[in-house]
Write a protein that holds these residues in place. Structure first.
Motif, PDB file in Angstrom:
ATOM      1  N   ASN A   1       0.777  -1.235   0.000  1.00 13.43           N
ATOM      2  CA  ASN A   1       0.000   0.000   0.000  1.00 13.43           C
ATOM      3  C   ASN A   1       0.812   1.290   0.000  1.00 13.43           C
ATOM      4  O   ASN A   1       0.317   2.331   0.419  1.00 13.43           O
ATOM      5  CB  ASN A   1      -0.973  -0.018   1.173  1.00 13.43           C
ATOM      6  CG  ASN A   1      -0.272  -0.261   2.486  1.00 13.43           C
ATOM      7  OD1 ASN A   1       0.944  -0.212   2.569  1.00 13.43           O
ATOM      8  ND2 ASN A   1      -1.041  -0.521   3.520  1.00 13.43           N
TER       9      ASN A   1
ATOM     10  N   ASN B   1      -4.314   7.606  -8.965  1.00 10.81           N
ATOM     11  CA  ASN B   1      -5.194   8.761  -9.156  1.00 10.81           C
ATOM     12  C   ASN B   1      -6.423   8.412  -9.992  1.00 10.81           C
ATOM     13  O   ASN B   1      -7.471   9.039  -9.844  1.00 10.81           O
ATOM     14  CB  ASN B   1      -4.433   9.913  -9.804  1.00 10.81           C
ATOM     15  CG  ASN B   1      -3.426  10.539  -8.866  1.00 10.81           C
ATOM     16  OD1 ASN B   1      -3.599  10.516  -7.653  1.00 10.81           O
ATOM     17  ND2 ASN B   1      -2.354  11.075  -9.413  1.00 10.81           N
TER      18      ASN B   1
ATOM     19  N   SER C   1     -10.441   6.512  -8.826  1.00  9.33           N
ATOM     20  CA  SER C   1     -11.726   7.173  -8.571  1.00  9.33           C
ATOM     21  C   SER C   1     -12.634   7.151  -9.799  1.00  9.33           C
ATOM     22  O   SER C   1     -13.854   7.208  -9.666  1.00  9.33           O
ATOM     23  CB  SER C   1     -11.512   8.608  -8.101  1.00  9.33           C
ATOM     24  OG  SER C   1     -10.898   9.377  -9.118  1.00  9.33           O
TER      25      SER C   1
ATOM     26  N   GLU D   1     -12.629   4.349  -4.018  1.00  7.92           N
ATOM     27  CA  GLU D   1     -12.090   5.442  -3.210  1.00  7.92           C
ATOM     28  C   GLU D   1     -10.900   4.951  -2.406  1.00  7.92           C
ATOM     29  O   GLU D   1     -10.997   3.947  -1.699  1.00  7.92           O
ATOM     30  CB  GLU D   1     -13.130   5.931  -2.203  1.00  7.92           C
ATOM     31  CG  GLU D   1     -14.235   6.760  -2.759  1.00  7.92           C
ATOM     32  CD  GLU D   1     -15.164   7.198  -1.635  1.00  7.92           C
ATOM     33  OE1 GLU D   1     -14.701   7.840  -0.675  1.00  7.92           O
ATOM     34  OE2 GLU D   1     -16.346   6.849  -1.717  1.00  7.92           O
ATOM     35  N   ILE D   2      -9.793   5.674  -2.527  1.00  8.96           N
ATOM     36  CA  ILE D   2      -8.630   5.392  -1.685  1.00  8.96           C
ATOM     37  C   ILE D   2      -8.278   6.673  -0.951  1.00  8.96           C
ATOM     38  O   ILE D   2      -8.658   7.768  -1.372  1.00  8.96           O
ATOM     39  CB  ILE D   2      -7.418   4.882  -2.493  1.00  8.96           C
ATOM     40  CG1 ILE D   2      -6.969   5.906  -3.538  1.00  8.96           C
ATOM     41  CG2 ILE D   2      -7.705   3.529  -3.127  1.00  8.96           C
ATOM     42  CD1 ILE D   2      -5.652   5.564  -4.201  1.00  8.96           C
ATOM     43  N   GLU D   3      -7.573   6.507   0.149  1.00 10.14           N
ATOM     44  CA  GLU D   3      -7.070   7.684   0.854  1.00 10.14           C
ATOM     45  C   GLU D   3      -5.668   7.389   1.348  1.00 10.14           C
ATOM     46  O   GLU D   3      -5.297   6.224   1.544  1.00 10.14           O
ATOM     47  CB  GLU D   3      -7.982   8.101   2.000  1.00 10.14           C
ATOM     48  CG  GLU D   3      -7.984   7.200   3.199  1.00 10.14           C
ATOM     49  CD  GLU D   3      -8.903   7.706   4.314  1.00 10.14           C
ATOM     50  OE1 GLU D   3      -9.713   8.612   4.085  1.00 10.14           O
ATOM     51  OE2 GLU D   3      -8.796   7.169   5.416  1.00 10.14           O
ATOM     52  N   PHE D   4      -4.894   8.451   1.512  1.00  7.36           N
ATOM     53  CA  PHE D   4      -3.542   8.328   2.032  1.00  7.36           C
ATOM     54  C   PHE D   4      -3.598   8.587   3.523  1.00  7.36           C
ATOM     55  O   PHE D   4      -4.143   9.597   3.960  1.00  7.36           O
ATOM     56  CB  PHE D   4      -2.607   9.320   1.344  1.00  7.36           C
ATOM     57  CG  PHE D   4      -1.157   9.052   1.631  1.00  7.36           C
ATOM     58  CD1 PHE D   4      -0.490   8.034   0.970  1.00  7.36           C
ATOM     59  CD2 PHE D   4      -0.481   9.803   2.572  1.00  7.36           C
ATOM     60  CE1 PHE D   4       0.842   7.775   1.239  1.00  7.36           C
ATOM     61  CE2 PHE D   4       0.850   9.550   2.848  1.00  7.36           C
ATOM     62  CZ  PHE D   4       1.517   8.536   2.178  1.00  7.36           C
ATOM     63  N   VAL D   5      -3.055   7.673   4.299  1.00  7.84           N
ATOM     64  CA  VAL D   5      -3.082   7.750   5.752  1.00  7.84           C
ATOM     65  C   VAL D   5      -1.655   7.928   6.259  1.00  7.84           C
ATOM     66  O   VAL D   5      -0.755   7.195   5.861  1.00  7.84           O
ATOM     67  CB  VAL D   5      -3.685   6.454   6.354  1.00  7.84           C
ATOM     68  CG1 VAL D   5      -3.693   6.506   7.867  1.00  7.84           C
ATOM     69  CG2 VAL D   5      -5.067   6.194   5.804  1.00  7.84           C
TER      70      VAL D   5
ATOM     71  N   TYR E   1      -1.560   3.981   1.556  1.00  6.06           N
ATOM     72  CA  TYR E   1      -2.899   4.089   1.008  1.00  6.06           C
ATOM     73  C   TYR E   1      -3.794   3.026   1.611  1.00  6.06           C
ATOM     74  O   TYR E   1      -3.324   1.966   2.025  1.00  6.06           O
ATOM     75  CB  TYR E   1      -2.878   3.898  -0.518  1.00  6.06           C
ATOM     76  CG  TYR E   1      -2.252   5.055  -1.238  1.00  6.06           C
ATOM     77  CD1 TYR E   1      -3.002   6.174  -1.564  1.00  6.06           C
ATOM     78  CD2 TYR E   1      -0.905   5.043  -1.579  1.00  6.06           C
ATOM     79  CE1 TYR E   1      -2.430   7.251  -2.222  1.00  6.06           C
ATOM     80  CE2 TYR E   1      -0.327   6.111  -2.236  1.00  6.06           C
ATOM     81  CZ  TYR E   1      -1.093   7.209  -2.550  1.00  6.06           C
ATOM     82  OH  TYR E   1      -0.527   8.278  -3.190  1.00  6.06           O
ATOM     83  N   LYS E   2      -5.088   3.321   1.657  1.00  4.31           N
ATOM     84  CA  LYS E   2      -6.068   2.311   2.038  1.00  4.31           C
ATOM     85  C   LYS E   2      -7.306   2.501   1.175  1.00  4.31           C
ATOM     86  O   LYS E   2      -7.617   3.619   0.748  1.00  4.31           O
ATOM     87  CB  LYS E   2      -6.401   2.353   3.525  1.00  4.31           C
ATOM     88  CG  LYS E   2      -7.313   3.458   3.959  1.00  4.31           C
ATOM     89  CD  LYS E   2      -7.688   3.288   5.424  1.00  4.31           C
ATOM     90  CE  LYS E   2      -8.851   4.184   5.775  1.00  4.31           C
ATOM     91  NZ  LYS E   2      -9.353   3.954   7.102  1.00  4.31           N
TER      92      LYS E   2
ATOM     93  N   VAL F   1     -10.996   2.891   0.840  1.00  4.94           N
ATOM     94  CA  VAL F   1     -12.114   3.343   1.657  1.00  4.94           C
ATOM     95  C   VAL F   1     -13.400   2.685   1.171  1.00  4.94           C
ATOM     96  O   VAL F   1     -14.231   2.250   1.958  1.00  4.94           O
ATOM     97  CB  VAL F   1     -12.242   4.884   1.614  1.00  4.94           C
ATOM     98  CG1 VAL F   1     -13.459   5.357   2.381  1.00  4.94           C
ATOM     99  CG2 VAL F   1     -10.977   5.537   2.124  1.00  4.94           C
ATOM    100  N   SER F   2     -13.546   2.607  -0.154  1.00  5.69           N
ATOM    101  CA  SER F   2     -14.735   2.000  -0.751  1.00  5.69           C
ATOM    102  C   SER F   2     -14.368   1.423  -2.110  1.00  5.69           C
ATOM    103  O   SER F   2     -13.660   2.055  -2.891  1.00  5.69           O
ATOM    104  CB  SER F   2     -15.839   3.044  -0.927  1.00  5.69           C
ATOM    105  OG  SER F   2     -16.897   2.518  -1.716  1.00  5.69           O
TER     106      SER F   2
END
Length: 95
Positions: A27, A48, A51, A56-60, A68-69, A71-72
């Motif tokens: 990740n 990128n 989406s 949906e991914i997000e950077f944590v 990255y993880k 989200v949906s």
């Protein structure tokens, strides 16, 4: 004889495979590059573009040690991707 795959199919599968890798703990951009041997820019562009599929991914975390993880998965069935990852890897030339 090697089957030729369209750019549309390989692009779609590349996105699915990256989402699968992120879900499986591969990740970070360096880890994705190592697992896939794709150029950094391709990895970043593909992240990128997730989406566009509704994934949906997000950077944590911080830039240096974050990850990255997913989200949906949106309309994508992650179980399908998991059970067909060998086929996806074959289409992408990773096998």
């Amino acid at each position: 004889m090697t089957q030729a795959y369209s750019k549309t199919q390989t692009s779609f599968y590349r996105r699915l495979y990256l989402a699968h890798l992120i879900d499986a703990g591969v990740n970070t951009v360096p880890a994705i590059i190592e697992a896939t041997d794709m150029p950094r820019r391709t990895a970043q562009d593909t992240l990128n573009a997730l989406s566009e599929l509704g994934v949906e991914i997000e950077f944590v975390g911080a830039n240096k040690n974050g990850h990255y993880k997913v989200v949906s998965w949106g309309p994508i069935n992650p179980q399908w991707v998991k059970s067909h990852h060998s086929e996806v890897k074959k289409v992408l030339g990773y096998l």
